[in-house]
Enzyme design. Structure first.
Site, PDB file in Angstrom:
ATOM      1  N   LYS A 135       0.826  -1.215   0.000  1.00 33.50           N
ATOM      2  CA  LYS A 135       0.000   0.000   0.000  1.00 33.50           C
ATOM      3  C   LYS A 135       0.857   1.260   0.000  1.00 33.50           C
ATOM      4  O   LYS A 135       0.436   2.299  -0.488  1.00 33.50           O
ATOM      5  CB  LYS A 135      -0.903   0.034   1.217  1.00 33.50           C
ATOM      6  CG  LYS A 135      -1.731  -1.198   1.439  1.00 33.50           C
ATOM      7  CD  LYS A 135      -2.814  -1.344   0.409  1.00 33.50           C
ATOM      8  CE  LYS A 135      -3.609  -2.603   0.649  1.00 33.50           C
ATOM      9  NZ  LYS A 135      -4.768  -2.724  -0.199  1.00 33.50           N
TER      10      LYS A 135
HETATM   11  C1  LIG Z   1      -1.013  -7.764   2.258  1.00 35.49           C
HETATM   12  C2  LIG Z   1      -2.108  -7.675   1.262  1.00 35.49           C
HETATM   13  N1  LIG Z   1      -2.118  -8.536   0.235  1.00 35.49           N
HETATM   14  C3  LIG Z   1      -3.088  -8.504  -0.689  1.00 35.49           C
HETATM   15  C4  LIG Z   1      -4.127  -7.601  -0.621  1.00 35.49           C
HETATM   16  C5  LIG Z   1      -5.145  -7.589  -1.705  1.00 35.49           C
HETATM   17  O1  LIG Z   1      -4.933  -6.503  -2.566  1.00 35.49           O
HETATM   18  P1  LIG Z   1      -6.141  -5.900  -3.387  1.00 35.49           P
HETATM   19  O2  LIG Z   1      -7.133  -5.446  -2.395  1.00 35.49           O
HETATM   20  O3  LIG Z   1      -5.556  -4.766  -4.145  1.00 35.49           O
HETATM   21  O4  LIG Z   1      -6.671  -6.987  -4.234  1.00 35.49           O
HETATM   22  C6  LIG Z   1      -4.159  -6.693   0.443  1.00 35.49           C
HETATM   23  C7  LIG Z   1      -5.232  -5.682   0.627  1.00 35.49           C
HETATM   24  O5  LIG Z   1      -5.724  -5.074  -0.199  1.00 35.49           O
HETATM   25  C8  LIG Z   1      -3.110  -6.693   1.370  1.00 35.49           C
HETATM   26  O6  LIG Z   1      -3.075  -5.792   2.345  1.00 35.49           O
HETATM   27  N1  LIG Z   2      -6.489  -5.186   2.013  1.00 28.09           N
HETATM   28  C1  LIG Z   2      -6.853  -3.826   2.096  1.00 28.09           C
HETATM   29  C2  LIG Z   2      -8.318  -3.606   1.878  1.00 28.09           C
HETATM   30  C3  LIG Z   2      -8.599  -2.256   1.307  1.00 28.09           C
HETATM   31  O1  LIG Z   2      -8.030  -2.217   0.044  1.00 28.09           O
HETATM   32  P1  LIG Z   2      -7.842  -0.941  -0.843  1.00 28.09           P
HETATM   33  O2  LIG Z   2      -6.730  -1.309  -1.750  1.00 28.09           O
HETATM   34  O3  LIG Z   2      -9.121  -0.696  -1.520  1.00 28.09           O
HETATM   35  O4  LIG Z   2      -7.468   0.223   0.023  1.00 28.09           O
HETATM   36  C4  LIG Z   2      -6.328  -3.243   3.391  1.00 28.09           C
HETATM   37  O5  LIG Z   2      -5.284  -3.678   3.814  1.00 28.09           O
HETATM   38  O6  LIG Z   2      -6.929  -2.407   3.987  1.00 28.09           O
END
Ligand SMILES: Cc1ncc(COP(=O)(O)O)c(C=O)c1O
Ligand SMILES: N[C@@H](CCOP(=O)(O)O)C(=O)O
Length: 467
Positions: free
Chosen positions: A114
């Site tokens: 993130k």
């Molecule tokens: C460590 C981790 N892996 C995978 C994901 C999944 O990613 P996305 O939500 O972009 O599919 C998330 C949260 O979004 C995450 O925090």
């Molecule tokens: N896995 C995410 C969930 C929110 O996802 P986002 O990419 O839409 O912000 C988290 O860790 O909060």
């Protein structure tokens, strides 16, 4: 030529980059997408070889931003964003098998992918808000990582108050401390009595309540915000370039929850990057794998797992994919989203489903398989995976052999999930020294019910942007 941004539901004004970024969710409840995809020829991509991560980011992102931010300013903002990463390559690749590579996206300040987008988004927003003399109220929903990344990126800023909704008791202790120990006066961590889907539904309801939205100048930093997804496109380019792209196609497996990260891979492909397979990896919350198999998008209760950040059933960015796979049929999207709200499910039209299957494969890894993968990869190659990344590796290894290199996106550092990693491997990964005192820091958060009205009142009372 820069693009503008249109809503997946076709009933909100088209916006330029800065407005789309500050808006977050479109006013018709849809998600902003670029009207046109920028295109990079093989020559354009080859010309990026050997460039720094920041320079590649500048080239990939410029067409999305257009002339709304001066080139020198955009360059500076990008450079400052990635100077916060603790690896010189920003997102390095590590080889773990003959044709298997781990793309480490966790070298930023909160040890999850993130940070790649959030560090940039915070600076872009701050720049635009400063130019306009405005202030916003950011509300975010998190299953653990977005919240910490947002708090780290926005802590202390004068132009935004940040309220993060996280599901009480469903994030790892490290994730929780990253959200509750900032001490910054503009940060508010709210533990919601519910799961991540409840948090995200509350967030979307706040955006769809226009009086509240306008009253607090609401803005979003989840992947509903196009700028989040945009920033994540870059590492598909850098990874492919490291492995011989664009002169050979590369495959990517992505641990998936809200579908933002893998949608960025789809975007890279639409922009001209040769991609062989795009593979969705889910944990026990396997709604996306089931949808690809059956055409039925049907929510079930969220199951808590050892990869809690992926404990998601309502996968927000899937709407963006449905939009493109349906050929931009906004009536179809509105129908799906109405049915999802009313009955928790919808059936994907055959043509749309075929278009999705042409671009994506999907698989799931349950908790035992994920734990087994952490153990076996450690034994084979000495590499310690976090449970989210292990989900990806397990799914990638279950695919038919292919000559294309397989890149598995490593979305978090194992130290964010020490108990699950220790149970699987016997090794307890320590936090890096610069976070060594995290578990001793003083926590501050408020427990709140999953109640829209109460939350809106709480936010209105505490937000400096509230009128
Ligand atoms: C460590 C981790 N892996 C995978 C994901 C999944 O990613 P996305 O939500 O972009 O599919 C998330 C949260 O979004 C995450 O925090
Ligand atoms: N896995 C995410 C969930 C929110 O996802 P986002 O990419 O839409 O912000 C988290 O860790 O909060």
């Amino acid at each position: 030529m820069a693009t503008d941004y249109i809503s997946t539901r076709g009933d909100a004004p088209a916006l330029g980059f800065s407005d789309a970024m500050l808006a977050g969710l479109a006013r018709d409840g849809g998600l902003y997408v670029p009207r046109e995809w920028p295109h990079f020829s093989a020559g354009d991509i080859r010309a990026m070889r050997g460039l720094s991560y920041s320079e590649i980011a500048y080239r990939v992102l410029s067409p999305f931003v257009g002339d709304e931010i001066a080139p020198a300013t955009l360059r500076r903002i990008i450079e400052e964003s990635y100077a916060t990463f603790r690896h010189p390559a920003v997102c390095p690749l590590v080889q773990t098998g003959p044709n298997e590579f781990i793309l480490e996206l966790f070298h930023g300040p909160t040890l999850a992918f993130k940070d790649v987008a959030m560090q940039l988004l915070a600076r872009l927003m701050d720049h635009v808000l400063a130019e306009r003399g405005e202030r916003v109220t950011i509300v975010g929903a998190t299953s653990g990582d977005t919240g910490g990344a947002a708090i780290e990126a926005f802590a202390g800023t004068e132009r935004a108050d940040v309220f993060i909704l996280f599901p009480e008791g469903r994030v790892s202790p490290v994730q929780q401390r990253q959200m509750t120990t900032s001490g910054a006066p503009n940060v508010h961590a709210l533990a919601v009595k519910g799961n991540f889907d409840d948090c995200q539904a509350l967030l979307k309801d706040m955006f769809n309540d226009h009086a509240f939205r306008d009253g607090v100048s609401l803005s979003g930093v989840n992947s509903i915000n196009w700028a989040r997804v945009m920033a994540q496109i870059v590492y598909y380019f850098t990874a492919a370039l490291s492995l011989g792209g664009p002169d050979r196609a590369i495959s990517f497996t992505v641990p998936t929850g809200n579908f933002g990260d893998i949608f960025a891979g789809y975007a890279a492909k639409r922009m001209g990057l040769p991609v062989d397979q795009l593979v969705i990896a889910t944990n026990d919350n396997d709604i996306l794998a089931r949808t690809l198999a059956t055409g039925e998008y049907a929510t079930r209760g969220v199951v808590p797992t050892t990869s809690p950040s992926m404990d998601i059933q309502v996968s927000s960015n899937f709407e963006r994919l449905l939009y493109f796979a349906s050929g931009g049929n906004v009536d179809e999207i509105r129908r799906y989203m109405q049915s999802l709200k009313q009955s928790g499910s919808f059936t994907v039209e055959e043509k749309t489903l075929e278009a999705i299957r042409a671009e994506f494969a999907a698989g799931r890894s349950d908790m035992a398989e994920t734990a087994g993968t952490i153990g076996s990869v450690l034994e084979e190659s000495g590499y310690l995976l976090d449970p989210h990344t292990a989900t990806g590796v397990k799914v990638a290894r279950g695919l038919e052999a292919s000559s294309a290199p397989m890149v598995v996106l490593s979305t978090a550092h194992p130290a964010k999930f020490p108990q699950a990693v220790k149970d699987a491997s016997g090794v307890e990964p320590p936090l890096p020294a610069w976070l060594g005192d995290l578990m001793e820091r003083k926590e501050s958060f408020t427990v709140v019910p999953s109640d829209l009205k109460l939350l809106q009142d709480h936010i209105s009372r505490h937000a400096r942007a509230a009128r």
